[in-house]
Design an enzyme around this catalytic site. Structure first.
Site, PDB file in Angstrom:
ATOM      1  N   SER A 136      45.491  32.851  44.714  1.00 14.22           N
ATOM      2  CA  SER A 136      44.543  32.316  43.742  1.00 14.22           C
ATOM      3  C   SER A 136      43.138  32.817  44.018  1.00 14.22           C
ATOM      4  O   SER A 136      42.768  33.040  45.165  1.00 14.22           O
ATOM      5  CB  SER A 136      44.540  30.792  43.760  1.00 14.22           C
ATOM      6  OG  SER A 136      43.543  30.328  42.862  1.00 14.22           O
ATOM      7  N   LYS A 190      51.427  27.051  44.230  1.00 15.74           N
ATOM      8  CA  LYS A 190      50.463  27.790  43.402  1.00 15.74           C
ATOM      9  C   LYS A 190      50.506  27.274  41.959  1.00 15.74           C
ATOM     10  O   LYS A 190      49.470  27.135  41.305  1.00 15.74           O
ATOM     11  CB  LYS A 190      50.773  29.301  43.441  1.00 15.74           C
ATOM     12  CG  LYS A 190      49.997  30.148  42.437  1.00 15.74           C
ATOM     13  CD  LYS A 190      48.499  30.082  42.676  1.00 15.74           C
ATOM     14  CE  LYS A 190      47.628  31.074  41.952  1.00 15.74           C
ATOM     15  NZ  LYS A 190      47.813  31.372  40.571  1.00 15.74           N
ATOM     16  N   HIS A 193      48.675  24.050  41.891  1.00 14.04           N
ATOM     17  CA  HIS A 193      47.248  24.396  41.967  1.00 14.04           C
ATOM     18  C   HIS A 193      46.717  24.702  40.567  1.00 14.04           C
ATOM     19  O   HIS A 193      45.674  24.190  40.151  1.00 14.04           O
ATOM     20  CB  HIS A 193      47.040  25.607  42.897  1.00 14.04           C
ATOM     21  CG  HIS A 193      45.714  26.291  42.727  1.00 14.04           C
ATOM     22  ND1 HIS A 193      45.435  27.120  41.647  1.00 14.04           N
ATOM     23  CD2 HIS A 193      44.582  26.257  43.464  1.00 14.04           C
ATOM     24  CE1 HIS A 193      44.186  27.550  41.743  1.00 14.04           C
ATOM     25  NE2 HIS A 193      43.652  27.047  42.839  1.00 14.04           N
ATOM     26  N   ASN A 194      47.442  25.522  39.824  1.00  5.79           N
ATOM     27  CA  ASN A 194      46.993  25.882  38.477  1.00  5.79           C
ATOM     28  C   ASN A 194      47.006  24.675  37.546  1.00  5.79           C
ATOM     29  O   ASN A 194      46.121  24.522  36.704  1.00  5.79           O
ATOM     30  CB  ASN A 194      47.870  26.996  37.894  1.00  5.79           C
ATOM     31  CG  ASN A 194      47.551  28.346  38.511  1.00  5.79           C
ATOM     32  OD1 ASN A 194      47.037  28.419  39.620  1.00  5.79           O
ATOM     33  ND2 ASN A 194      47.863  29.412  37.812  1.00  5.79           N
ATOM     34  N   GLU A 197      44.041  22.759  38.225  1.00 10.94           N
ATOM     35  CA  GLU A 197      42.910  23.522  37.652  1.00 10.94           C
ATOM     36  C   GLU A 197      42.761  23.173  36.149  1.00 10.94           C
ATOM     37  O   GLU A 197      41.643  22.962  35.673  1.00 10.94           O
ATOM     38  CB  GLU A 197      43.208  25.003  37.853  1.00 10.94           C
ATOM     39  CG  GLU A 197      42.210  25.979  37.296  1.00 10.94           C
ATOM     40  CD  GLU A 197      42.728  27.426  37.483  1.00 10.94           C
ATOM     41  OE1 GLU A 197      43.142  27.794  38.603  1.00 10.94           O
ATOM     42  OE2 GLU A 197      42.729  28.172  36.489  1.00 10.94           O
TER      43      GLU A 197
HETATM   44  P1  NAP Z   1      49.119  42.760  35.065  1.00 14.58           P
HETATM   45  O1  NAP Z   1      48.324  43.141  33.874  1.00 14.58           O
HETATM   46  O2  NAP Z   1      49.767  41.438  35.097  1.00 14.58           O
HETATM   47  O3  NAP Z   1      50.258  43.880  35.295  1.00 14.58           O
HETATM   48  C1  NAP Z   1      49.977  45.240  35.249  1.00 14.58           C
HETATM   49  C2  NAP Z   1      50.688  45.952  36.369  1.00 14.58           C
HETATM   50  O4  NAP Z   1      52.106  45.734  36.278  1.00 14.58           O
HETATM   51  C3  NAP Z   1      50.483  47.453  36.309  1.00 14.58           C
HETATM   52  O5  NAP Z   1      50.369  47.933  37.624  1.00 14.58           O
HETATM   53  C4  NAP Z   1      51.763  47.939  35.636  1.00 14.58           C
HETATM   54  O6  NAP Z   1      52.076  49.282  35.904  1.00 14.58           O
HETATM   55  C5  NAP Z   1      52.760  47.024  36.279  1.00 14.58           C
HETATM   56  N1  NAP Z   1      54.017  46.946  35.554  1.00 14.58           N
HETATM   57  C6  NAP Z   1      54.231  46.378  34.344  1.00 14.58           C
HETATM   58  N2  NAP Z   1      55.536  46.497  34.008  1.00 14.58           N
HETATM   59  C7  NAP Z   1      56.142  47.172  35.006  1.00 14.58           C
HETATM   60  C8  NAP Z   1      57.483  47.589  35.254  1.00 14.58           C
HETATM   61  N3  NAP Z   1      58.444  47.330  34.382  1.00 14.58           N
HETATM   62  N4  NAP Z   1      57.738  48.257  36.412  1.00 14.58           N
HETATM   63  C9  NAP Z   1      56.771  48.502  37.296  1.00 14.58           C
HETATM   64  N5  NAP Z   1      55.496  48.118  37.136  1.00 14.58           N
HETATM   65  C10 NAP Z   1      55.182  47.460  36.001  1.00 14.58           C
HETATM   66  O7  NAP Z   1      48.217  42.975  36.372  1.00 14.58           O
HETATM   67  P2  NAP Z   1      47.216  41.993  37.128  1.00 14.58           P
HETATM   68  O8  NAP Z   1      46.325  41.248  36.186  1.00 14.58           O
HETATM   69  O9  NAP Z   1      46.631  42.796  38.208  1.00 14.58           O
HETATM   70  O10 NAP Z   1      48.177  40.874  37.758  1.00 14.58           O
HETATM   71  C11 NAP Z   1      49.229  41.213  38.658  1.00 14.58           C
HETATM   72  C12 NAP Z   1      49.991  39.958  39.023  1.00 14.58           C
HETATM   73  O11 NAP Z   1      49.087  39.037  39.636  1.00 14.58           O
HETATM   74  C13 NAP Z   1      50.586  39.209  37.827  1.00 14.58           C
HETATM   75  O12 NAP Z   1      51.822  38.638  38.191  1.00 14.58           O
HETATM   76  C14 NAP Z   1      49.577  38.117  37.557  1.00 14.58           C
HETATM   77  O13 NAP Z   1      50.131  37.003  36.902  1.00 14.58           O
HETATM   78  C15 NAP Z   1      49.140  37.787  38.976  1.00 14.58           C
HETATM   79  N6  NAP Z   1      47.831  37.158  39.094  1.00 14.58           N
HETATM   80  C16 NAP Z   1      46.784  37.553  38.341  1.00 14.58           C
HETATM   81  C17 NAP Z   1      45.543  36.940  38.486  1.00 14.58           C
HETATM   82  C18 NAP Z   1      44.361  37.415  37.670  1.00 14.58           C
HETATM   83  O14 NAP Z   1      43.301  36.785  37.774  1.00 14.58           O
HETATM   84  N7  NAP Z   1      44.498  38.500  36.907  1.00 14.58           N
HETATM   85  C19 NAP Z   1      45.388  35.938  39.420  1.00 14.58           C
HETATM   86  C20 NAP Z   1      46.447  35.566  40.208  1.00 14.58           C
HETATM   87  C21 NAP Z   1      47.663  36.182  40.035  1.00 14.58           C
HETATM   88  P3  NAP Z   1      51.599  50.445  34.881  1.00 14.58           P
HETATM   89  O15 NAP Z   1      50.180  50.735  35.248  1.00 14.58           O
HETATM   90  O16 NAP Z   1      52.520  51.588  35.173  1.00 14.58           O
HETATM   91  O17 NAP Z   1      51.750  49.911  33.505  1.00 14.58           O
END
Ligand code: NAP
Length: 487
Positions: A136, A190, A193-194, A197
């Site tokens: 988080s 987690k 937590h959300n 939130e």
């Molecule tokens: P995201 O937009 O959720 O995901 C994009 C990423 O996933 C890219 O690297 C993409 O690769 C990859 N991807 C998508 N489909 C795929 C597949 N079939 N095979 C392999 N790779 C694939 O990215 P994010 O915002 O950085 O979040 C990542 C994770 O962290 C998520 O689960 C999200 O829920 C979690 N999270 C996010 C936050 C936040 O504030 N954003 C906070 C906590 C947790 P390509 O570049 O090749 O498309």
């Protein structure tokens, strides 16, 4: 191939998924001196990280998953930071096929804990470790120090723990990371937590709405009030950013920023997951539920349009002219009281899951690792840790001596605010539902006796008697109304 394969076994750990969260997490590890292997499905993102941040630490980029896995020192640690759901399953499968017994696959995405439990069992059967870990703090947290909630085996934590603890936020020198419990425990915590939130944000929004509608205050004026509140028991990240958001002006129009935002709150699903799981486990998380439904209501456009023109307010005007300052303080107290209830309910849910799955979650430690890095970080969390230190088996957080004393100081104000809102037609679903919970949970007698009577009448669902709580009884309603004892 545009990226040459790195040497074998060179990296301490690896991160696959180079979108904003994964790249920031990798940079955080590198900034702490770890040698970090990085990979992304499409190589462009990996190349971008190297181009922009390659000099910030030791990165070992790979274009293929095989090169990525080969670059990790054994036992290997591969962290997945990709879209939750099917993409995470696909990446796990790819990694598992390339890894060896004893290696560790870590999912740091926002996965549903049911998925984590399934994946953990599957990966364990293949001789590997699988760790579902909550992270988080958003983008900035991932880069500078998040709150980390890892599940999985104790053995995997021995390898992972020191690395995770070093990149996590620290409060008073204590890392905001601990081993939560086996299999899905980390992702469950987690999720809660959300959910909390959601409740925190809704309560703040209700306080803002009351100042706006009951006192006619402007957004910047309310922002100043939140700034003052941040010097009280409410001192927290969410109150701090609320003060900032409310005092920000729209550069295009010069109007207060909040006044140009459409009043429809979005959600990504973790609030709904919390409510679904709580409903299944029979845990009343009313504050979180109302906060989640309030977002849904805000987005129910046809319903709002239909209601706006047809449903009368029929309010009872209750002026507060001479009591403005007292009213603002009462709102603060109502917010504090409702917040205590929402957290108490969230901890109830964690306790219930921990008992159901045998996770043995240390409740006080959960409050401790939320003190920094995450969105609900707050001074208040210290009080929760202390409460569980006083009594590990505390059945209800609110019943702890500190919280019982704190909430007692607020109850009159809380009732004033909720009754005022009802009379004046201002919706306060989280303030009022938490007050109802408070009155329900402390009630000597609830009307559940009548419900049991009704259930027995239409469905022969039986009841217990006040003079024989172990006995199971049924009344023959459609016959002579005599009573049968069934055990
Ligand atoms: P995201 O937009 O959720 O995901 C994009 C990423 O996933 C890219 O690297 C993409 O690769 C990859 N991807 C998508 N489909 C795929 C597949 N079939 N095979 C392999 N790779 C694939 O990215 P994010 O915002 O950085 O979040 C990542 C994770 O962290 C998520 O689960 C999200 O829920 C979690 N999270 C996010 C936050 C936040 O504030 N954003 C906070 C906590 C947790 P390509 O570049 O090749 O498309």
């Amino acid at each position: 191939m545009s990226i040459p394969a790195p040497a074998e076994g060179v990296a301490d750990l690896g991160v696959t998924g180079m979108a904003v969260m994964g790249s920031n997490l990798a940079r955080n590890f590198a900034s702490k001196g770890y040698k970090v292997a990085i990979h992304n499905r499409s190589a462009a993102k990996t190349e971008k990280v190297i181009a922009e941040h390659g000099d910030d630490g030791e990165f070992y980029p790979s274009e293929t998953m095989a090169d990525f896995v080969a670059s990790l020192s054994k036992p290997r640690v591969a962290i997945i930071m990709v879209k939750a759901g099917a993409p995470t399953d696909a990446v796990i499968e790819e990694l598992a096929a390339l890894m060896e017994p004893g290696d560790i696959i870590v999912d740091c995405g926002n996965s549903n804990y049911h998925d984590t439990r399934r994946r953990e069992a599957d990966i364990r059967a293949r001789g590997l470790h699988f760790v579902g870990s909550g992270v988080s703090g958003g983008e900035e947290g991932a880069l500078k120090g998040p709150s980390i909630m890892p599940g999985g085996t104790v053995e995997s934590y021995k390898r992972l723990g020191p690395m995770f603890e070093s990149i996590s936020a620290h409060v008073d020198g204590v890392p905001c990371c601990t081993h939560v419990g086996p299999d899905g425990a980390g992702h469950f915590v987690k999720m809660v937590h959300n959910g909390i939130e959601y409740a925190d944000m809704q309560l703040i929004a209700e306080a803002y709405d009351l100042m706006r509608k009951a006192l006619g205050m402007s957004a910047p004026e309310i922002g100043k009030v939140f700034e003052e509140w941040n010097k009280t028991e409410l001192d927290s990240y969410l109150i701090e950013i609320t003060a900032d958001v409310l005092q920000h002006s729209d550069p295009q129009t010069g109007k207060p920023f909040v006044d140009i935002i459409l009043d429809q709150a979005a959600q990504k699903g973790t609030g709904a997951w919390t409510v679904q799981n709580a409903a299944e486990m029979g845990i009343p998380v009313t504050g979180i539920a109302e906060a989640t439904f309030a977002r849904s209501l805000s987005g129910s456009i046809p319903q709002r349009e239909a209601a706006r023109t047809t449903l009368p307010a029929l309010t009872v005007d209750t002026p507060i002219d001479e009591q403005r300052e007292a009213f603002i303080e009462a709102i603060r107290q109502a917010l504090y009281a409702s917040k205590m209830v929402a957290y108490s309910q969230g901890f109830d849910l964690i306790r219930s899951a921990s008992d159901q799955y045998g996770w043995n979650v240390d409740m006080g430690a959960m409050a401790r690792i939320w003190r920094g890095g995450c969105i609900i970080r707050a001074v208040f969390l210290n009080r929760i840790t202390e409460a569980y230190e006083r009594n590990q088996e505390l059945p209800l957080l609110l019943s702890d001596s500190y919280f019982a004393g704190e909430i007692a100081k607020t109850v009159k104000s809380w009732r004033w605010i909720v009754s005022f809102s009802a009379l004046n037609g201002i919706p306060v679903p989280a303030f009022s539902s938490t007050l109802s919970y408070y009155d329900g949970v402390r009630a000597e007698q609830l009307p559940a006796n009548l419900i049991q009577g009704q259930r027995d009448y239409f469905g022969a669902h039986t009841y217990h008697r006040v003079d024989d709580s172990a006995g199971v009884y049924h009344t023959l309603w459609s016959e002579d109304r005599s009573e049968e004892k069934q055990n």
